[in-house]
Every structure is written in structure tokens, then in C-alpha cells.
Design a protein around this motif. Structure first.
Motif, PDB file in Angstrom:
ATOM      1  N   ARG A  29      34.457  19.725  13.592  1.00 32.90           N
ATOM      2  CA  ARG A  29      34.269  20.024  15.017  1.00 32.90           C
ATOM      3  C   ARG A  29      32.831  20.451  15.299  1.00 32.90           C
ATOM      4  NH1 ARG A  29      39.287  22.306  14.807  1.00 32.90           N
ATOM      5  NH2 ARG A  29      38.439  24.337  14.254  1.00 32.90           N
ATOM      6  N   THR A  30      32.293  21.254  14.417  1.00 35.95           N
ATOM      7  CA  THR A  30      30.965  21.816  14.638  1.00 35.95           C
ATOM      8  C   THR A  30      29.841  20.832  14.306  1.00 35.95           C
ATOM      9  OG1 THR A  30      31.841  24.000  14.094  1.00 35.95           O
ATOM     10  CG2 THR A  30      29.444  23.754  14.065  1.00 35.95           C
ATOM     11  N   TYR A  31      29.960  20.132  13.194  1.00 35.05           N
ATOM     12  CA  TYR A  31      28.866  19.307  12.696  1.00 35.05           C
ATOM     13  C   TYR A  31      29.129  17.809  12.689  1.00 35.05           C
ATOM     14  CZ  TYR A  31      27.352  23.898  11.111  1.00 35.05           C
ATOM     15  OH  TYR A  31      26.993  25.215  11.068  1.00 35.05           O
ATOM     16  N   GLY A  32      30.358  17.420  12.933  1.00 36.76           N
ATOM     17  CA  GLY A  32      30.672  15.989  12.935  1.00 36.76           C
ATOM     18  C   GLY A  32      30.745  15.432  11.530  1.00 36.76           C
ATOM     19  N   GLU A  33      30.270  14.209  11.368  1.00 31.38           N
ATOM     20  CA  GLU A  33      30.375  13.506  10.083  1.00 31.38           C
ATOM     21  C   GLU A  33      29.055  13.500   9.317  1.00 31.38           C
ATOM     22  OE1 GLU A  33      33.177  12.358   8.719  1.00 31.38           O
ATOM     23  OE2 GLU A  33      34.318  13.025  10.465  1.00 31.38           O
ATOM     24  N   ILE A  34      28.355  14.620   9.302  1.00 32.20           N
ATOM     25  CA  ILE A  34      27.111  14.677   8.539  1.00 32.20           C
ATOM     26  C   ILE A  34      27.356  15.400   7.213  1.00 32.20           C
ATOM     27  CG2 ILE A  34      25.697  14.607  10.618  1.00 32.20           C
ATOM     28  CD1 ILE A  34      25.163  17.587  10.317  1.00 32.20           C
ATOM     29  N   SER A  35      26.394  15.331   6.346  1.00 32.06           N
ATOM     30  CA  SER A  35      26.537  15.959   5.027  1.00 32.06           C
ATOM     31  C   SER A  35      26.427  17.485   5.133  1.00 32.06           C
ATOM     32  CB  SER A  35      25.451  15.438   4.083  1.00 32.06           C
ATOM     33  OG  SER A  35      24.186  15.942   4.499  1.00 32.06           O
ATOM     34  N   PHE A  36      26.893  18.155   4.084  1.00 29.19           N
ATOM     35  CA  PHE A  36      26.758  19.608   4.038  1.00 29.19           C
ATOM     36  C   PHE A  36      25.286  20.013   4.064  1.00 29.19           C
ATOM     37  CE2 PHE A  36      31.112  19.483   2.228  1.00 29.19           C
ATOM     38  CZ  PHE A  36      31.717  20.354   3.125  1.00 29.19           C
ATOM     39  N   GLU A  37      24.437  19.241   3.422  1.00 29.45           N
ATOM     40  CA  GLU A  37      23.012  19.552   3.376  1.00 29.45           C
ATOM     41  C   GLU A  37      22.401  19.530   4.779  1.00 29.45           C
ATOM     42  OE1 GLU A  37      24.486  17.290   1.402  1.00 29.45           O
ATOM     43  OE2 GLU A  37      24.257  18.152  -0.597  1.00 29.45           O
ATOM     44  N   GLU A  38      22.731  18.481   5.551  1.00 25.71           N
ATOM     45  CA  GLU A  38      22.211  18.376   6.914  1.00 25.71           C
ATOM     46  C   GLU A  38      22.770  19.493   7.801  1.00 25.71           C
ATOM     47  OE1 GLU A  38      21.573  13.819   8.051  1.00 25.71           O
ATOM     48  OE2 GLU A  38      23.558  14.227   7.181  1.00 25.71           O
ATOM     49  N   ALA A  39      24.060  19.763   7.668  1.00 24.45           N
ATOM     50  CA  ALA A  39      24.693  20.812   8.469  1.00 24.45           C
ATOM     51  C   ALA A  39      24.115  22.179   8.121  1.00 24.45           C
ATOM     52  CB  ALA A  39      26.205  20.805   8.243  1.00 24.45           C
ATOM     53  N   PHE A  40      23.824  22.385   6.849  1.00 29.34           N
ATOM     54  CA  PHE A  40      23.271  23.660   6.406  1.00 29.34           C
ATOM     55  C   PHE A  40      21.908  23.918   7.042  1.00 29.34           C
ATOM     56  CE2 PHE A  40      21.008  26.324   3.221  1.00 29.34           C
ATOM     57  CZ  PHE A  40      21.777  27.471   3.376  1.00 29.34           C
ATOM     58  N   GLU A  41      21.108  22.879   7.185  1.00 33.39           N
ATOM     59  CA  GLU A  41      19.800  23.033   7.848  1.00 33.39           C
ATOM     60  C   GLU A  41      19.993  23.521   9.288  1.00 33.39           C
ATOM     61  OE1 GLU A  41      16.747  22.920   6.527  1.00 33.39           O
ATOM     62  OE2 GLU A  41      17.771  22.629   4.614  1.00 33.39           O
ATOM     63  N   SER A  42      20.962  22.955   9.984  1.00 34.31           N
ATOM     64  CA  SER A  42      21.275  23.389  11.346  1.00 34.31           C
ATOM     65  C   SER A  42      21.754  24.841  11.351  1.00 34.31           C
ATOM     66  CB  SER A  42      22.344  22.474  11.947  1.00 34.31           C
ATOM     67  OG  SER A  42      22.737  22.935  13.205  1.00 34.31           O
ATOM     68  N   TYR A  43      22.619  25.164  10.411  1.00 32.13           N
ATOM     69  CA  TYR A  43      23.135  26.520  10.271  1.00 32.13           C
ATOM     70  C   TYR A  43      21.994  27.514  10.015  1.00 32.13           C
ATOM     71  CZ  TYR A  43      25.475  30.486   8.022  1.00 32.13           C
ATOM     72  OH  TYR A  43      25.888  31.741   7.672  1.00 32.13           O
ATOM     73  N   LEU A  44      21.083  27.167   9.119  1.00 30.75           N
ATOM     74  CA  LEU A  44      19.948  28.049   8.815  1.00 30.75           C
ATOM     75  C   LEU A  44      19.073  28.265  10.047  1.00 30.75           C
ATOM     76  CD1 LEU A  44      18.477  27.235   5.292  1.00 30.75           C
ATOM     77  CD2 LEU A  44      19.635  29.300   6.064  1.00 30.75           C
ATOM     78  N   THR A  45      18.884  27.222  10.835  1.00 37.82           N
ATOM     79  CA  THR A  45      18.111  27.356  12.070  1.00 37.82           C
ATOM     80  C   THR A  45      18.775  28.364  13.002  1.00 37.82           C
ATOM     81  OG1 THR A  45      17.272  25.105  11.878  1.00 37.82           O
ATOM     82  CG2 THR A  45      17.212  26.094  14.068  1.00 37.82           C
ATOM     83  N   GLN A  46      20.102  28.283  13.130  1.00 35.41           N
ATOM     84  CA  GLN A  46      20.834  29.227  13.983  1.00 35.41           C
ATOM     85  C   GLN A  46      20.729  30.654  13.446  1.00 35.41           C
ATOM     86  OE1 GLN A  46      24.716  27.476  13.827  1.00 35.41           O
ATOM     87  NE2 GLN A  46      24.354  26.150  15.585  1.00 35.41           N
ATOM     88  N   VAL A  47      20.874  30.814  12.150  1.00 33.66           N
ATOM     89  CA  VAL A  47      20.779  32.139  11.530  1.00 33.66           C
ATOM     90  C   VAL A  47      19.394  32.724  11.759  1.00 33.66           C
ATOM     91  CG1 VAL A  47      20.723  33.357   9.309  1.00 33.66           C
ATOM     92  CG2 VAL A  47      22.588  31.778   9.819  1.00 33.66           C
ATOM     93  N   ASN A  48      18.358  31.923  11.531  1.00 38.39           N
ATOM     94  CA  ASN A  48      16.987  32.407  11.720  1.00 38.39           C
ATOM     95  C   ASN A  48      16.706  32.754  13.173  1.00 38.39           C
ATOM     96  OD1 ASN A  48      16.293  32.327   9.013  1.00 38.39           O
ATOM     97  ND2 ASN A  48      15.662  30.194   9.126  1.00 38.39           N
ATOM     98  N   SER A  49      17.258  31.996  14.095  1.00 41.94           N
ATOM     99  CA  SER A  49      17.109  32.298  15.517  1.00 41.94           C
ATOM    100  C   SER A  49      17.768  33.634  15.849  1.00 41.94           C
ATOM    101  CB  SER A  49      17.727  31.182  16.358  1.00 41.94           C
ATOM    102  OG  SER A  49      17.681  31.502  17.718  1.00 41.94           O
ATOM    103  N   PHE A  50      18.974  33.838  15.318  1.00 43.64           N
ATOM    104  CA  PHE A  50      19.674  35.095  15.553  1.00 43.64           C
ATOM    105  C   PHE A  50      18.889  36.268  14.955  1.00 43.64           C
ATOM    106  CE2 PHE A  50      22.501  38.432  14.022  1.00 43.64           C
ATOM    107  CZ  PHE A  50      23.050  38.852  15.226  1.00 43.64           C
ATOM    108  N   LEU A  51      18.390  36.103  13.738  1.00 41.55           N
ATOM    109  CA  LEU A  51      17.628  37.172  13.090  1.00 41.55           C
ATOM    110  C   LEU A  51      16.357  37.499  13.864  1.00 41.55           C
ATOM    111  CD1 LEU A  51      18.079  36.258   9.323  1.00 41.55           C
ATOM    112  CD2 LEU A  51      19.187  38.117  10.598  1.00 41.55           C
ATOM    113  N   SER A  52      15.750  36.487  14.448  1.00 45.05           N
ATOM    114  CA  SER A  52      14.556  36.696  15.269  1.00 45.05           C
ATOM    115  C   SER A  52      14.896  37.518  16.515  1.00 45.05           C
ATOM    116  CB  SER A  52      13.964  35.345  15.663  1.00 45.05           C
ATOM    117  OG  SER A  52      12.883  35.511  16.539  1.00 45.05           O
ATOM    118  N   LEU A  53      16.013  37.191  17.163  1.00 43.96           N
ATOM    119  CA  LEU A  53      16.456  37.968  18.329  1.00 43.96           C
ATOM    120  C   LEU A  53      16.743  39.416  17.929  1.00 43.96           C
ATOM    121  CD1 LEU A  53      18.964  35.563  20.141  1.00 43.96           C
ATOM    122  CD2 LEU A  53      16.676  36.218  20.904  1.00 43.96           C
TER     123      LEU A  53
END
Length: 123
Positions: A29-53
Motif C-alpha cells: 500500500r505504501t510503496y507499491g511494487e518497488i524493491s525494499f532498497e528503493e522503498a528504504f531510500e524513501s523511508y530514510l528521506t521521511q525519517v531525516n525530514s522528521f528528525l530535521s523538524l
């Protein structure tokens, strides 16, 4: 925690039965049909954005303290309130159970419930 360890936890938490192989429904639902590696990059971006806030919110609270703004401790939760330039700011590591307490008409900014509002504050 290393990026590798975080990746391993990400994969476990997003697979059926934590098998580390088969993507679960939430992952799809969240990432569709992409690999774990690609999804993890998106996840890390979200985590870093949250940490910045989070860091900017902490800096703002330190600014208010340095300015000598009185801290008002909630009697029923760990929330802290500061009144500054006609606005009441809420700081907390917990979001109010019914959601955000932000009400711009009443001059209340809930930085726990709406952390992105820190980007609208100049200090």
C-alpha cells in the motif's frame, strides 16, 4: 543504530510474518511494487525530514527559554506551553489523544501535533 541495522529492521517490519522476504500488505500500500532498497531510500528521506523538524522545534524551545519566556507545565500531561508574541505554543513528545490542538484563530500552535508548522515560525 547503523543504516544497515535500520534497513534490516525496515525489511522485517514490512514483510509477512517478519520473514524478511515477502512484502506485506502495508508495504505494498505504501510503496507499491518497488524493491525494499528503493522503498528504504524513501523511508530514510521521511525519517531525516522528521528528525530535521524535531531539531528545529528543539531549537525554537531553547530560543524561547533563552528569551526568558515563562514555561507553563501541564498539570495532566508532559506538555509544556509558552506564550510568545501573542501565540501559545505547545511542546510535547506526545500528541493529544484527539489530535492536534492547533487553532490559529485562537492563537494556538501545537508543535507536537503539527510539527511542520515550525517552518512558519521565524526566530
Amino acid at each position: 543504530m547503523t543504516t544497515q541495522k535500520l534497513y534490516e529492521l525496515f525489511v522485517k517490519n514490512n514483510t509477512k510474518g517478519r520473514d524478511g522476504i515477502t512484502p506485506n500488505a502495508n508495504f505494498k500500500r505504501t510503496y507499491g511494487e518497488i524493491s525494499f532498497e528503493e522503498a528504504f531510500e524513501s523511508y530514510l528521506t521521511q525519517v531525516n525530514s522528521f528528525l530535521s523538524l524535531k531539531k528545529r522545534i528543539e531549537e525554537f524551545e531553547h530560543f524561547l527559554q533563552a528569551e526568558g519566556v515563562e514555561r507553563i507545565q501541564s498539570g495532566i500531561s508532559e506538555s509544556r506551553y509558552y506564550h510568545y508574541n501573542g501565540i501559545k505554543y505547545r511542546f510535547s513528545s506526545h500528541v493529544y489523544p484527539t489530535g492536534s490542538m492547533t487553532d490559529k484563530t485562537m492563537g494556538v500552535i501545537d508543535l507536537a501535533g503539527d510539527p511542520e508548522l515550525i517552518n512558519e515560525i521565524s526566530f
